[in-house]
Design an enzyme around this catalytic site. Sequence first.
Site, short mmCIF file in Angstrom:
data_model
loop_
_atom_site.label_atom_id
_atom_site.label_comp_id
_atom_site.label_asym_id
_atom_site.label_seq_id
_atom_site.Cartn_x
_atom_site.Cartn_y
_atom_site.Cartn_z
N ARG A 250 40.15 30.14 17.14
CA ARG A 250 40.59 30.04 15.74
C ARG A 250 41.84 29.18 15.56
NH1 ARG A 250 38.99 35.38 13.40
NH2 ARG A 250 40.30 36.24 15.05
N LYS B 1 31.24 41.31 31.10
CA LYS B 1 31.11 42.72 30.73
C LYS B 1 32.15 43.04 29.64
CE LYS B 1 34.38 44.82 33.75
NZ LYS B 1 35.28 45.15 32.68
N HIS C 37 32.97 40.22 38.23
CA HIS C 37 33.81 39.39 39.10
C HIS C 37 33.97 39.97 40.51
CE1 HIS C 37 37.15 42.07 37.95
NE2 HIS C 37 37.82 41.57 38.96
N LYS D 6 34.14 38.22 44.87
CA LYS D 6 35.21 38.44 45.86
C LYS D 6 34.64 38.24 47.26
CE LYS D 6 37.79 41.79 43.05
NZ LYS D 6 39.17 41.42 42.87
N GLU E 252 43.94 51.60 40.78
CA GLU E 252 44.88 50.61 40.25
C GLU E 252 46.21 51.29 40.01
OE1 GLU E 252 43.03 47.35 37.68
OE2 GLU E 252 42.12 49.19 36.97
N ASP F 253 34.30 50.87 31.95
CA ASP F 253 35.03 49.64 32.26
C ASP F 253 34.69 49.11 33.65
OD1 ASP F 253 36.94 47.58 32.05
OD2 ASP F 253 38.54 48.81 32.87
N HIS G 162 31.38 47.18 38.53
CA HIS G 162 31.91 46.90 39.87
C HIS G 162 31.52 47.98 40.90
CE1 HIS G 162 34.09 44.17 37.45
NE2 HIS G 162 35.20 44.86 37.27
N LYS H 50 43.39 54.35 36.71
CA LYS H 50 44.63 53.62 36.43
C LYS H 50 45.79 54.52 36.85
CE LYS H 50 42.56 50.39 33.75
NZ LYS H 50 42.36 49.05 34.28
C1 BG6 Z 1 38.28 44.50 35.14
C2 BG6 Z 1 38.63 45.70 34.31
O1 BG6 Z 1 36.89 44.32 35.19
O2 BG6 Z 1 38.75 44.68 36.47
C3 BG6 Z 1 40.11 45.99 34.34
O3 BG6 Z 1 38.23 45.47 32.96
C4 BG6 Z 1 40.60 46.06 35.76
O4 BG6 Z 1 40.41 47.19 33.66
C5 BG6 Z 1 40.16 44.83 36.53
O5 BG6 Z 1 42.04 46.13 35.72
C6 BG6 Z 1 40.54 44.91 38.00
O6 BG6 Z 1 40.15 43.74 38.65
P1 BG6 Z 1 40.75 43.39 40.08
O7 BG6 Z 1 40.03 42.15 40.50
O8 BG6 Z 1 42.23 43.23 39.90
O9 BG6 Z 1 40.44 44.58 40.95
#
Ligand code: BG6
Length: 509
Positions: free
Chosen positions: A63, A170, A200, A204, A238, A257, A262, A360
């Site tokens: 935007r 996602k 993602h 890795k 995390e 999430d 993952h 988290k």
């Molecule tokens: C993302 C989540 O897919 O992965 C986040 O939406 C999370 O909440 C993140 O923090 C963690 O990714 P990585 O690669 O740092 O483990």
Amino acid sequence: MNSYDNPLRDPQDRRLPRIAGPCVLVIFGVTGDLSRKKLMPAVYDLANRGLLPPGFGLVGFARRDWADQDFAQVVHDAVKEHARTPFREEVWEQLLEGIRFVSGTFDSDESFENLKATIDELDTTRGTGGNHAFYLSIPPSGFEPVMSQLAKHGLAERHPGTWNRVVIEKPFGHDLASAKELNAVVERLFKPHEVFRIDHYLGKETVQNLLALRFANQMFEPIWNNHYVSHVEITMAEDIGIGGRAGYFDGIGSARDVMQNHLLQLLALTAMEEPTSFEASQLRAEKKKVLAAARVPDDYDLHTARGQYAAGWQGGQPVIGYLEEEGVDPASKTETYAAIRVDIDNRRWAGVPFYLRTAKRMPRRVTEVALSFKRAPHLPFTITDTEELGTNALVMRIQPDEGVTLRFGAKVPGTQMEIREVSMDFAYGGSFTESSPEAYERLILDVLLGDPPLFPQQEEVELSWEILDPVLEHWASLPEQPEQYEAGTWGPQSGYDMVARDGFTWRRP
Ligand code: BG6
């Protein structure tokens, strides 16, 4: 350093680097965090490694009222701050020639006409050959309008010898039904082989190493089953809170999430049978089979746990609780800790619980897959000899500290037979001179090459929702808040109880 100039590289290695052909990458949602921290740096890193063609264009769509130069400056700053490889002026200059910005909104025809004109211009001036990847780094609510506009303005038309692909991030829906609806929207315009779903974690290196470890070696396969393995723990911890992401996270929670994608992908790669090749169709077929055999045992109060972080301490600093975070509904029932037990109904895994947990604000950031083995059937030692003998374990450390650890008992030096648990360790950093590319480098390159094995297919997404949906429905039906756990700890008591009930304790990663 360009890895292909690496003097330590085996000169006999004649493998050609995988270099993308001429193309344009269009990113929607280019002002978001993901784009700035991951996508733009990854594009630069690919260019720096010589993996993008001279005929490459990068178009940002958002935007903001920016000119091409403003957007280029944003890319430049993002690259300087977040790229993995060193900044080289000549690489930047070349990338810069193909950078364009289209200012617009999803409902504006004029914006998409401008986008079309910009892409046509790049096809001509940069020789990008009519090959286009559309990266939707936007909330799912934007998919429908973008798809309609792409169709309306002839942006997804197929011409002989050219390709159009769409990349989606996602969350792929928030349950099975919405995942199907979302997919229907995308596949109205793009064929299944043109859709690249990003998880993602699959980009890795250490996740791909799971495949190398399991299938390039002879010694693991004979013990990779319920005769030897007692249970499996897949942990993604995390240390961060939700930061500025309340708008995305609140109402979504940890299970949607990261567990739906993952963690269940990690489970699939750990538990699947050997594919006949790593071609997408073969790999996906095996992942699908194992996901179809996986389920959470249906007494959800016993076999799942959820929690929410309360105020506590992290890295020596006081931190606020989830409900105090800016933008979070103070009555929110969203979980920031999720743990589930998954059973796999097949011959290899019957009787072996897979425990998945994510949270988290845990004490540290760590992702790992740990296989714990059964005790030897007979120990020809006294009980005191083996007091400090733990269970044998094979731990695949996804991050940080990437590597693999094997834990087993060894004799403590001395005149007595005393056995203590020790580790044998493989660390990526110690064995390889090349640093690992970021997940997004690998995945963006694969999109541009049209190489699909590392992208989950819609059926995998649906199977994962089928595993999780009943748990999420159960949690939603509970009147109480998720159990609180102090920030900087390993989660709520119910998480400990869940595994203790089966006679286990969580590994302390
Ligand atoms: C993302 C989540 O897919 O992965 C986040 O939406 C999370 O909440 C993140 O923090 C963690 O990714 P990585 O690669 O740092 O483990």
